[in-house]
Design a protein around this motif. Structure first.
Motif, PDB file in Angstrom:
ATOM      1  N   LYS A  23       0.846  -1.195   0.000  1.00  0.00           N
ATOM      2  CA  LYS A  23       0.000   0.000   0.000  1.00  0.00           C
ATOM      3  C   LYS A  23       0.882   1.245   0.000  1.00  0.00           C
ATOM      4  O   LYS A  23       2.081   1.180   0.257  1.00  0.00           O
ATOM      5  N   GLU A  24       0.255   2.372  -0.250  1.00  0.00           N
ATOM      6  CA  GLU A  24       0.992   3.628  -0.324  1.00  0.00           C
ATOM      7  C   GLU A  24       1.768   3.917   0.952  1.00  0.00           C
ATOM      8  O   GLU A  24       2.889   4.410   0.918  1.00  0.00           O
ATOM      9  N   LYS A  25       1.173   3.592   2.117  1.00  0.00           N
ATOM     10  CA  LYS A  25       1.826   3.863   3.398  1.00  0.00           C
ATOM     11  C   LYS A  25       2.943   2.863   3.725  1.00  0.00           C
ATOM     12  O   LYS A  25       3.793   3.123   4.557  1.00  0.00           O
ATOM     13  N   ASP A  26       2.951   1.723   3.046  1.00  0.00           N
ATOM     14  CA  ASP A  26       3.956   0.679   3.313  1.00  0.00           C
ATOM     15  C   ASP A  26       5.319   1.077   2.755  1.00  0.00           C
ATOM     16  O   ASP A  26       5.408   1.658   1.674  1.00  0.00           O
ATOM     17  N   GLU A  27       6.353   0.728   3.509  1.00  0.00           N
ATOM     18  CA  GLU A  27       7.712   0.928   3.002  1.00  0.00           C
ATOM     19  C   GLU A  27       8.013  -0.115   1.935  1.00  0.00           C
ATOM     20  O   GLU A  27       7.463  -1.221   1.962  1.00  0.00           O
ATOM     21  N   ASN A  28       8.905   0.227   1.033  1.00  0.00           N
ATOM     22  CA  ASN A  28       9.368  -0.753   0.054  1.00  0.00           C
ATOM     23  C   ASN A  28      10.098  -1.877   0.770  1.00  0.00           C
ATOM     24  O   ASN A  28      10.638  -1.695   1.862  1.00  0.00           O
ATOM     25  N   PHE A  29      10.133  -3.038   0.126  1.00  0.00           N
ATOM     26  CA  PHE A  29      10.924  -4.143   0.660  1.00  0.00           C
ATOM     27  C   PHE A  29      12.398  -3.798   0.510  1.00  0.00           C
ATOM     28  O   PHE A  29      12.802  -3.151  -0.452  1.00  0.00           O
ATOM     29  N   SER A  30      13.187  -4.261   1.454  1.00  0.00           N
ATOM     30  CA  SER A  30      14.638  -4.094   1.367  1.00  0.00           C
ATOM     31  C   SER A  30      15.237  -5.413   0.881  1.00  0.00           C
ATOM     32  O   SER A  30      14.559  -6.443   0.860  1.00  0.00           O
ATOM     33  N   GLY A  31      16.501  -5.372   0.552  1.00  0.00           N
ATOM     34  CA  GLY A  31      17.202  -6.599   0.175  1.00  0.00           C
ATOM     35  C   GLY A  31      17.180  -7.626   1.295  1.00  0.00           C
ATOM     36  O   GLY A  31      17.097  -8.830   1.053  1.00  0.00           O
ATOM     37  N   GLU A  32      17.238  -7.150   2.542  1.00  0.00           N
ATOM     38  CA  GLU A  32      17.187  -8.051   3.706  1.00  0.00           C
ATOM     39  C   GLU A  32      15.865  -8.794   3.765  1.00  0.00           C
ATOM     40  O   GLU A  32      15.819  -9.963   4.123  1.00  0.00           O
ATOM     41  N   ASP A  33      14.770  -8.110   3.414  1.00  0.00           N
ATOM     42  CA  ASP A  33      13.451  -8.740   3.439  1.00  0.00           C
ATOM     43  C   ASP A  33      13.359  -9.878   2.430  1.00  0.00           C
ATOM     44  O   ASP A  33      12.607 -10.830   2.642  1.00  0.00           O
ATOM     45  N   LEU A  34      14.109  -9.782   1.351  1.00  0.00           N
ATOM     46  CA  LEU A  34      13.981 -10.736   0.249  1.00  0.00           C
ATOM     47  C   LEU A  34      14.988 -11.878   0.297  1.00  0.00           C
ATOM     48  O   LEU A  34      14.934 -12.784  -0.528  1.00  0.00           O
ATOM     49  N   LYS A  35      15.916 -11.862   1.252  1.00  0.00           N
ATOM     50  CA  LYS A  35      16.968 -12.888   1.294  1.00  0.00           C
ATOM     51  C   LYS A  35      16.486 -14.231   1.830  1.00  0.00           C
ATOM     52  O   LYS A  35      16.935 -15.270   1.373  1.00  0.00           O
ATOM     53  N   GLU A  36      15.591 -14.192   2.794  1.00  0.00           N
ATOM     54  CA  GLU A  36      15.197 -15.401   3.506  1.00  0.00           C
ATOM     55  C   GLU A  36      14.568 -16.433   2.559  1.00  0.00           C
ATOM     56  O   GLU A  36      13.567 -16.172   1.909  1.00  0.00           O
TER      57      GLU A  36
END
Length: 187
Positions: free
Chosen positions: A98-111
């Motif tokens: 959503k607009e209020k949500d932060e973008n995913f970071s590289g850390e979020d996508l590693k797992e």
């Protein structure tokens, strides 16, 4: 074909290259997505990438420059940038962020990510004698440029897989934020 004086000869062959290697790395793991495979070339440089998500909490990387195994480098940075950007664009376009949500970071996508990345380029520059880390600046730019569209196309064609990746990233981000808040409370 391998031959050792003390052992019988052994022949190892692969029909599908990086996909076979990816399959070996994810063997006996619960796979959350189908494999992504892409390759592209430009000006004597070639990038091949294969990735798949599993339900594991760790990430597995096998990266190469001109068939030399690396532990890190600019090509991995280029891939991570392209992948993170493609996921964020997809998630925003589909309303999964959503607009209020932060973008995913590289850390979020590693797992849970298992990645095999191969870059072929003329005159690569490495740090140190072991050639463990690629430092060539063009490694990052060419991998990022060549992977961006392939990843975006794959996400569009594999909606179920894209949602699984985003779901895994949301869980990883939530767990990381909870751990950070718990640590702050302890201080």
């Amino acid at each position: 074909s391998f031959k050792d004086n003390d052992k019988p000869s052994e022949i190892i062959e692969s029909q599908n290259g990086l996909l076979d290697y990816l399959d070996t790395l994810t063997k006996n793991k619960n796979k959350l997505t189908t494999p992504l495979y892409a390759e592209s070339s430009e000006n004597r440089m070639r990038v091949r990438v294969a990735l798949q998500y599993t339900d594991q909490y760790n990430d597995t990387y096998r990266i190469f420059t001109n068939s030399i195994p690396n532990t890190g480098g600019t090509h991995l940075t280029g891939f991570r940038t392209a992948f993170t950007q493609a996921i964020n664009v997809y998630a925003r376009t589909k309303g999964l962020l959503k607009e209020k949500d932060e973008n995913f970071s590289g850390e979020d996508l590693k797992e849970g990510l298992t990645l095999v990345l191969s870059l072929t380029m003329p005159d690569p520059v490495f740090s140190g004698q072991t050639k463990g880390v690629l430092t060539s600046a063009e490694g990052r730019t060419v991998v990022q440029r060549l992977c961006s569209q392939s990843i975006a196309d794959w996400l569009s064609a594999h909606e179920k897989d894209a949602k699984a990746i985003i779901g895994k990233a949301v869980l990883a981000r939530t767990a990381r934020e909870k751990a950070r808040k718990a640590k702050e409370v302890d201080l």
